[in-house]
Write a protein that holds these residues in place. Structure first.
Motif, PDB file in Angstrom:
ATOM      1  N   UNK A  97     -28.178  75.290   0.828  1.00  0.00           N
ATOM      2  CA  UNK A  97     -28.094  74.853  -0.569  1.00  0.00           C
ATOM      3  C   UNK A  97     -28.092  73.332  -0.678  1.00  0.00           C
ATOM      4  N   UNK A  98     -28.690  72.828  -1.748  1.00  0.00           N
ATOM      5  CA  UNK A  98     -28.800  71.384  -1.922  1.00  0.00           C
ATOM      6  C   UNK A  98     -27.465  70.791  -2.357  1.00  0.00           C
ATOM      7  N   UNK A  99     -27.121  69.668  -1.784  1.00  0.00           N
ATOM      8  CA  UNK A  99     -25.856  68.993  -2.086  1.00  0.00           C
ATOM      9  C   UNK A  99     -25.957  68.254  -3.421  1.00  0.00           C
ATOM     10  N   UNK A 100     -25.052  68.528  -4.376  1.00  0.00           N
ATOM     11  CA  UNK A 100     -25.097  67.826  -5.670  1.00  0.00           C
ATOM     12  C   UNK A 100     -24.557  66.405  -5.588  1.00  0.00           C
ATOM     13  N   UNK A 101     -23.936  66.052  -4.468  1.00  0.00           N
ATOM     14  CA  UNK A 101     -23.310  64.737  -4.322  1.00  0.00           C
ATOM     15  C   UNK A 101     -24.269  63.791  -3.606  1.00  0.00           C
ATOM     16  N   UNK A 102     -24.351  62.572  -4.094  1.00  0.00           N
ATOM     17  CA  UNK A 102     -25.124  61.528  -3.416  1.00  0.00           C
ATOM     18  C   UNK A 102     -24.360  61.135  -2.160  1.00  0.00           C
ATOM     19  N   UNK A 103     -24.833  61.615  -1.008  1.00  0.00           N
ATOM     20  CA  UNK A 103     -24.098  61.421   0.245  1.00  0.00           C
ATOM     21  C   UNK A 103     -23.982  59.939   0.612  1.00  0.00           C
ATOM     22  N   UNK A 104     -25.022  59.171   0.294  1.00  0.00           N
ATOM     23  CA  UNK A 104     -24.962  57.752   0.642  1.00  0.00           C
ATOM     24  C   UNK A 104     -23.835  57.064  -0.114  1.00  0.00           C
ATOM     25  N   UNK A 105     -23.728  57.348  -1.412  1.00  0.00           N
ATOM     26  CA  UNK A 105     -22.653  56.750  -2.211  1.00  0.00           C
ATOM     27  C   UNK A 105     -21.290  57.237  -1.735  1.00  0.00           C
ATOM     28  N   UNK A 106     -21.223  58.536  -1.426  1.00  0.00           N
ATOM     29  CA  UNK A 106     -19.957  59.107  -0.969  1.00  0.00           C
ATOM     30  C   UNK A 106     -19.476  58.438   0.308  1.00  0.00           C
ATOM     31  N   UNK A 107     -20.379  58.329   1.290  1.00  0.00           N
ATOM     32  CA  UNK A 107     -19.961  57.782   2.579  1.00  0.00           C
ATOM     33  C   UNK A 107     -19.722  56.272   2.522  1.00  0.00           C
ATOM     34  N   UNK A 108     -20.386  55.586   1.603  1.00  0.00           N
ATOM     35  CA  UNK A 108     -20.084  54.167   1.429  1.00  0.00           C
ATOM     36  C   UNK A 108     -18.642  53.979   0.979  1.00  0.00           C
ATOM     37  N   UNK A 109     -18.224  54.769  -0.011  1.00  0.00           N
ATOM     38  CA  UNK A 109     -16.852  54.679  -0.500  1.00  0.00           C
ATOM     39  C   UNK A 109     -15.871  55.221   0.533  1.00  0.00           C
TER      40      UNK A 109
END
Length: 348
Positions: A97-109
């Protein structure tokens, strides 16, 4: 999709190899280099004097398309013939399933918080919202992993192998303390279907969990290689290694140097038989600022380590992990190719 990709790969390899061959013949009065040209013809080849140079697909994170097909193209275009595969390209190929969260933004924070940097109130709220979405998504993925067939992973292995790329390591987000035994077993079975000899994950700093993983690894006959950052020390892996012969090391050479440890060659020579793969980057020592730099500009003894691997016939791959800042005139594929050329010069 598969046939079209193969056609593109074949055309690119033919054009690139033909150009290299013409250039080599024009520049050299003899064909001394011909065996190497023939060996690499129509396939990427980063096995250099019996040292396998690989790449982790994380190195291509800045590229626009993160699909399995595009990732393969990046690897081939960089000249690499073996990879440590992150979970997303393979699992997306298998229908995750496709992730609804922007992983790049998540991991930056996430990394900002992990490293002790202050988050603004807005950033704190954004990170909390993304964590909640990730929790729901992770449960959806866990349910998907319970029933997914291994056929697509086997198909992906064939697609990569046909292009001249072997998958030696697999790093899905399936081996954490919050993952069930079923998810962990899924990750190991998927790694087997992909042709990997080991899975990799960040060292959990939890002896009970490394023991748990070691037991499941023994059941599946799949090695678990633990990665570290600047918490690496000469004894960092010892407890996990003692717990199971299937617990192993995914040494990060650059992080080891940036942590201020003594000569990494001493560690490598002592524990080479427990190293499944090694990440390579050029970092500075703490005295010089610990920065990630273009290869040859930092304090990491990349050349010496590669030459030791060659001379001692150590069998684990050296994995290019591109973490220095990419010049504006370049891209990740070109920089990985530059790192590979650095390795080639060190090993020939």
């Amino acid at each position: 999709m598969h046939n079209n990709l193969q056609n593109r790969l074949t055309r690119r390899r033919f054009i690139g190899t033909a150009a290299s061959l013409v250039a080599g013949v024009t520049a050299a009065p003899s064909l001394i280099a011909a065996p190497n040209i023939i060996r690499r013809y129509n396939k990427p080849d980063s096995l250099i004097n019996d040292v396998q140079i690989g790449v982790i697909t994380y190195s291509f994170r800045s590229m626009p398309d993160q699909s399995a097909e595009a990732t393969l193209q990046y690897v081939v275009d960089s000249g690499i013939s073996a990879i440590e595969l992150m979970g997303d390209p393979a699992e997306a190929f298998a229908g995750k399933p496709e992730n609804p969260v922007d992983r790049r933004s998540f991991y930056q924070l996430y990394r900002k918080e992990r490293d002790g940097e202050a988050l603004t109130e807005e950033e704190q709220k954004e990170l909390a919202d993304m964590r909640a979405q990730m929790e729901a998504y992770n449960q959806e993925v866990a349910d998907w992993r319970q029933q997914v067939s291994m056929d697509k992973f086997s198909q992906m292995k064939k697609m990569y192998n046909d292009a001249g790329v072997t998958i030696y390591g697999f790093k899905p987000n399936a081996f954490g303390k919050d993952n069930t035994n079923e998810e962990i077993s899924y990750g190991m079975r998927a790694a087997q279907a992909l042709g990997a000899s080991h899975v990799t994950l960040e060292h959990p700093s939890d002896d009970a969990h490394t023991q748990r993983l070691g037991k499941l690894a023994r059941k599946h006959k799949m090695y678990v290689a633990y990665h570290g950052h600047t918490q690496e020390t000469p004894t960092f892996w010892d407890t996990a290694l003692d717990q199971s012969k299937y617990n192993a090391m995914n040494l990060d050479l650059g992080h080891y140097v940036a942590a201020g440890n003594p000569d990494p060659l001493e560690l490598i020579n002592a524990k080479h038989d427990r190293i499944m793969s090694m990440h390579v980057k050029d970092r500075q020592t703490p005295e010089h600022g610990q920065a990630n730099l273009a290869w040859g500009e930092g304090d990491t003894p990349i050349t010496e380590v590669l030459q030791t691997m060659r001379d001692q016939k150590y069998s684990f791959p050296a994995t290019v992990e591109l973490e220095y800042e990419i010049p504006e005139s370049s891209n990740a594929v070109q920089e990985v190719a530059r790192c590979l050329e650095y390795c080639r010069k060190a090993l020939v």
